[in-house]
Structures are given as C-alpha cells and as structure tokens.
Design a protein around this motif. Structure first.
Motif, PDB file in Angstrom:
ATOM      1  N   UNK A   1     110.382  28.098  50.433  1.00 17.21           N
ATOM      2  CA  UNK A   1     110.884  28.882  51.559  1.00 17.21           C
ATOM      3  C   UNK A   1     111.926  28.109  52.361  1.00 17.21           C
ATOM      4  N   UNK A   2     111.626  26.863  52.671  1.00 17.71           N
ATOM      5  CA  UNK A   2     112.562  26.046  53.458  1.00 17.71           C
ATOM      6  C   UNK A   2     113.878  25.838  52.710  1.00 17.71           C
ATOM      7  N   UNK A   3     113.796  25.607  51.404  1.00 15.69           N
ATOM      8  CA  UNK A   3     115.008  25.407  50.613  1.00 15.69           C
ATOM      9  C   UNK A   3     115.839  26.694  50.544  1.00 15.69           C
ATOM     10  N   UNK A   4     115.168  27.853  50.547  1.00 14.85           N
ATOM     11  CA  UNK A   4     115.903  29.122  50.577  1.00 14.85           C
ATOM     12  C   UNK A   4     116.746  29.223  51.842  1.00 14.85           C
ATOM     13  N   UNK A   5     116.167  28.833  52.964  1.00 14.35           N
ATOM     14  CA  UNK A   5     116.901  28.889  54.233  1.00 14.35           C
ATOM     15  C   UNK A   5     118.074  27.910  54.229  1.00 14.35           C
ATOM     16  N   UNK A   6     117.830  26.696  53.724  1.00  9.60           N
ATOM     17  CA  UNK A   6     118.872  25.664  53.719  1.00  9.60           C
ATOM     18  C   UNK A   6     120.049  26.074  52.837  1.00  9.60           C
ATOM     19  N   UNK A   7     119.761  26.698  51.707  1.00 10.14           N
ATOM     20  CA  UNK A   7     120.816  27.014  50.744  1.00 10.14           C
ATOM     21  C   UNK A   7     121.316  28.453  50.837  1.00 10.14           C
ATOM     22  N   UNK A   8     120.970  29.123  51.929  1.00  4.85           N
ATOM     23  CA  UNK A   8     121.571  30.421  52.228  1.00  4.85           C
ATOM     24  C   UNK A   8     121.062  31.582  51.409  1.00  4.85           C
ATOM     25  N   UNK A   9     119.886  31.474  50.810  1.00  6.10           N
ATOM     26  CA  UNK A   9     119.326  32.596  50.059  1.00  6.10           C
ATOM     27  C   UNK A   9     118.583  33.540  51.013  1.00  6.10           C
ATOM     28  N   UNK A  10     118.620  34.810  50.709  1.00  7.50           N
ATOM     29  CA  UNK A  10     117.927  35.804  51.534  1.00  7.50           C
ATOM     30  C   UNK A  10     116.517  35.993  51.002  1.00  7.50           C
ATOM     31  N   UNK A  11     115.541  35.667  51.823  1.00 11.70           N
ATOM     32  CA  UNK A  11     114.134  35.797  51.432  1.00 11.70           C
ATOM     33  C   UNK A  11     113.711  37.249  51.597  1.00 11.70           C
ATOM     34  N   UNK A  12     113.168  37.834  50.539  1.00 11.80           N
ATOM     35  CA  UNK A  12     112.778  39.245  50.572  1.00 11.80           C
ATOM     36  C   UNK A  12     111.272  39.439  50.676  1.00 11.80           C
ATOM     37  N   UNK A  13     110.505  38.458  50.175  1.00 13.25           N
ATOM     38  CA  UNK A  13     109.046  38.603  50.233  1.00 13.25           C
ATOM     39  C   UNK A  13     108.399  37.240  50.090  1.00 13.25           C
ATOM     40  N   UNK A  14     107.345  37.000  50.877  1.00 13.80           N
ATOM     41  CA  UNK A  14     106.642  35.719  50.854  1.00 13.80           C
ATOM     42  C   UNK A  14     105.143  35.958  50.830  1.00 13.80           C
ATOM     43  N   UNK A  15     104.458  35.218  49.976  1.00  9.77           N
ATOM     44  CA  UNK A  15     102.994  35.192  49.965  1.00  9.77           C
ATOM     45  C   UNK A  15     102.584  33.733  49.818  1.00  9.77           C
ATOM     46  N   UNK A  16     102.119  33.154  50.929  1.00 11.33           N
ATOM     47  CA  UNK A  16     101.784  31.733  50.891  1.00 11.33           C
ATOM     48  C   UNK A  16     100.495  31.461  50.130  1.00 11.33           C
ATOM     49  N   UNK A  17      99.569  32.414  50.145  1.00 13.18           N
ATOM     50  CA  UNK A  17      98.310  32.233  49.410  1.00 13.18           C
ATOM     51  C   UNK A  17      97.639  33.578  49.203  1.00 13.18           C
ATOM     52  N   UNK A  18      97.284  33.866  47.968  1.00 10.89           N
ATOM     53  CA  UNK A  18      96.484  35.043  47.667  1.00 10.89           C
ATOM     54  C   UNK A  18      95.282  34.585  46.847  1.00 10.89           C
ATOM     55  N   UNK A  19      94.097  34.850  47.387  1.00 11.92           N
ATOM     56  CA  UNK A  19      92.866  34.303  46.813  1.00 11.92           C
ATOM     57  C   UNK A  19      92.371  35.083  45.598  1.00 11.92           C
ATOM     58  N   UNK A  20      92.796  36.327  45.473  1.00 20.51           N
ATOM     59  CA  UNK A  20      92.346  37.129  44.335  1.00 20.51           C
ATOM     60  C   UNK A  20      93.532  37.718  43.580  1.00 20.51           C
ATOM     61  N   UNK A  21      94.375  36.862  43.017  1.00 18.94           N
ATOM     62  CA  UNK A  21      95.561  37.362  42.314  1.00 18.94           C
ATOM     63  C   UNK A  21      95.193  38.035  40.994  1.00 18.94           C
ATOM     64  N   UNK A  22      95.849  39.138  40.706  1.00 18.30           N
ATOM     65  CA  UNK A  22      95.590  39.840  39.447  1.00 18.30           C
ATOM     66  C   UNK A  22      96.325  39.189  38.280  1.00 18.30           C
ATOM     67  N   UNK A  23      97.406  38.469  38.588  1.00 21.77           N
ATOM     68  CA  UNK A  23      98.206  37.847  37.531  1.00 21.77           C
ATOM     69  C   UNK A  23      98.080  36.330  37.513  1.00 21.77           C
ATOM     70  N   UNK A  24      97.162  35.781  38.308  1.00 24.71           N
ATOM     71  CA  UNK A  24      96.963  34.331  38.326  1.00 24.71           C
ATOM     72  C   UNK A  24      97.922  33.587  39.234  1.00 24.71           C
ATOM     73  N   UNK A  25      98.839  34.311  39.902  1.00 29.12           N
ATOM     74  CA  UNK A  25      99.813  33.674  40.795  1.00 29.12           C
ATOM     75  C   UNK A  25      99.194  33.554  42.185  1.00 29.12           C
ATOM     76  N   UNK A  26      99.033  32.329  42.663  1.00 26.07           N
ATOM     77  CA  UNK A  26      98.371  32.091  43.944  1.00 26.07           C
ATOM     78  C   UNK A  26      99.305  32.281  45.131  1.00 26.07           C
ATOM     79  N   UNK A  27     100.597  32.178  44.914  1.00 23.74           N
ATOM     80  CA  UNK A  27     101.576  32.354  45.979  1.00 23.74           C
ATOM     81  C   UNK A  27     102.965  32.495  45.383  1.00 23.74           C
ATOM     82  N   UNK A  28     103.890  33.015  46.177  1.00 22.15           N
ATOM     83  CA  UNK A  28     105.261  33.186  45.665  1.00 22.15           C
ATOM     84  C   UNK A  28     106.240  33.394  46.814  1.00 22.15           C
ATOM     85  N   UNK A  29     107.503  33.128  46.512  1.00 26.94           N
ATOM     86  CA  UNK A  29     108.608  33.404  47.428  1.00 26.94           C
ATOM     87  C   UNK A  29     109.682  34.119  46.625  1.00 26.94           C
TER      88      UNK A  29
END
Length: 269
Positions: free
Chosen positions: A68-96
């Motif tokens: 997330x911080x690197x997105x801000x530094x390098x000018x990328x537009x963040x569209x969705x953030x999930x810092x932690x999901x405890x019951x992921x259906x696809x095994x992904x615990x978090x994403x940006x």
C-alpha cells in the motif's frame, strides 16, 4: 554508435541494475525459502488454516501495508485493500488492488518496488519495534552498522554473517531474557518475519517493474555518454545504501531462522 559500444552499454546497464536492486532480490529470495519450510512444518503440525493464522494476525497486515505504501509513493491508484481476511475462499489472506498509467515510466518502475513492498514494511517494522521496545539493543545495532562494518571492506555474505553474529551475541543476553518487552518483541518479530516473503503475484508484478527499471537505466546510460557524465560513479554512490539493507535485513533473517527452528521443533515434538 557501433555494435560493440551498444553491447557495452547494455552490459553496463545490467550490472548497474544488479548493483542497485540485487541485494533486495537476494533478501526476498532467501526469506521466501526459509518461510516456505517454516510454513510447511506449521501446517503439518496444526493444519493448513491454523498453521498460517498463528502468525498471520499481524504479519499479513504489515505485508499488505508494504504494498500500500509503495503504491502511494509510486503514484498508483489504490482501488481495493484487504489487510487481513481470516476465512479466505481462495487462500489469499490479504491483498492490495491498484491501477497505474501504463505510459508512465515512473509508475511502471514502481511495479518493482510495490512488489517488494513487504520487504520494506517488514524490515522497517522490525527495526521500529526494536527502537521502541528494546532501545538499548537498537542503539548498539545502529552504532555497529554505522561505524563497524563497511561494504567496501567486507563481502555481501560477510556483512550478513557478521551482523547475524552480532545480533546473536547481543540479543540473547541475560538482561534481555528477563525483560518482558524482549519476549513480546520476539513474538511480534516471528509473526512479521513469517510473512515478509513475496507471493507469486508479488514476484510477477515486480518482474515487470524490473524490466522497466532496466530500460530506464539503459536510456540513462545513453544520455550520460552524450553528455559526458560518469554514470558508473553516480550509480556507485547510490548503491552505498546496500550496506544498510544488508545489515537491517539480517534482523529479518534472524527471526525467520528462529521461526524455522521453532516450527521444526514443534513438528518433531
């Protein structure tokens, strides 16, 4: 410009690229190997879900904050953030999720640093935690890094080995072992270091940015020749930061090894 001159610029740019980011890539690769083995022992002992969640409660958010911080530094537009999901259906615990201008060289290069963001946030968190929770240890370590090691006099492997040796000797002392903050720092550091390693999607994104960085170096070297600028000297000055990356990365390596040892002992027990 003849072919030999062109090839020389290409080769020079490649070695400059490695000198600039090779240490970061090596650190990420090493942490990834250690983390893979540690997670395998934990999942064999506690199961797939519990084994990962033992450390994910703080490790995953810090991993994603790095992106997330690197997105801000390098000018990328963040569209969705999930810092932690405890019951992921696809095994992904978090994403940006983020978007960028594909015609912007700056934002394309940013893909590399966004991909490696967890290395910066992970190591930064370990250092910051030491600063607040173990200030005496932090002071000793920074003094050692600033005044007692040199990238010019010591090899890359030597710096890591010497810093790890220093950490072992000064970290696990009687004063620290009877300090409750020491044990809290140990727990937090194990959780953080267990999730610094990059995922496959992180690596794929970083590889696209790495190519853009190489093209930028290539263009820089062509311009430097025409302007009579010593690009090698400029790059050498910048790569001095590798000393600090290596030294502070040793903290992450230390706790990754500690995690591997604990997970193996629990598995064997």
């Amino acid at each position: 410009m003849n072919l030999p001159s062109f090839l020389n610029i290409v080769i020079t740019s490649f070695f400059q690229l490695w000198s600039l980011v090779g240490v970061l890539i090596a650190v990420g690769f090493t942490l990834g190997i250690i983390e893979r083995y540690a997670h395998s022992y934990l999942t064999k002992t506690f199961g797939q879900k519990k084994g990962v969640l033992l450390t994910a409660w703080i490790g995953t958010p810090i991993h994603e904050i790095g992106h997330l911080l690197m997105c801000f530094i390098w000018g990328h537009r963040v569209t969705k953030v999930k810092l932690l999901q405890l019951n992921p259906t696809n095994g992904v615990l978090g994403y940006v999720e983020h978007q960028y201008n594909q015609t912007s060289m700056y934002q394309q290069i940013g893909l590399f640093f966004i991909g490696l963001g967890p290395i910066f946030s992970g190591i930064g968190s370990l250092v910051l935690g030491m600063y607040f929770m173990l200030p005496n240890m932090f002071e000793k370590l920074t003094h050692y890094i600033l005044y007692e090691i040199s990238l010019e006099e010591t090899t890359v492997v030597g710096i890591v080995a010497e810093t790890l040796s220093f950490l072992f000797k000064n970290f696990f002392t009687i004063d620290n072992l009877i300090n409750p903050m020491f044990w809290l720092y140990i727990i937090l550091s194990i959780c953080i270091s267990s999730h610094i390693a990059l995922s496959r999607s992180d690596i794929e994104g970083a590889s696209r940015g790495l190519f853009a960085l190489f093209i930028a170096l290539l263009m820089f070297n062509f311009v430097a020749i025409f302007l009579g600028i010593d690009s090698q000297h400029m790059i050498a000055k910048i790569t001095a930061y590798n000393l600090y990356v290596l030294a502070f990365s040793s903290i992450a390596l230390l706790f990754s090894l500690v995690t591997l040892l604990f997970s193996y002992l629990i598995y064997r027990w």
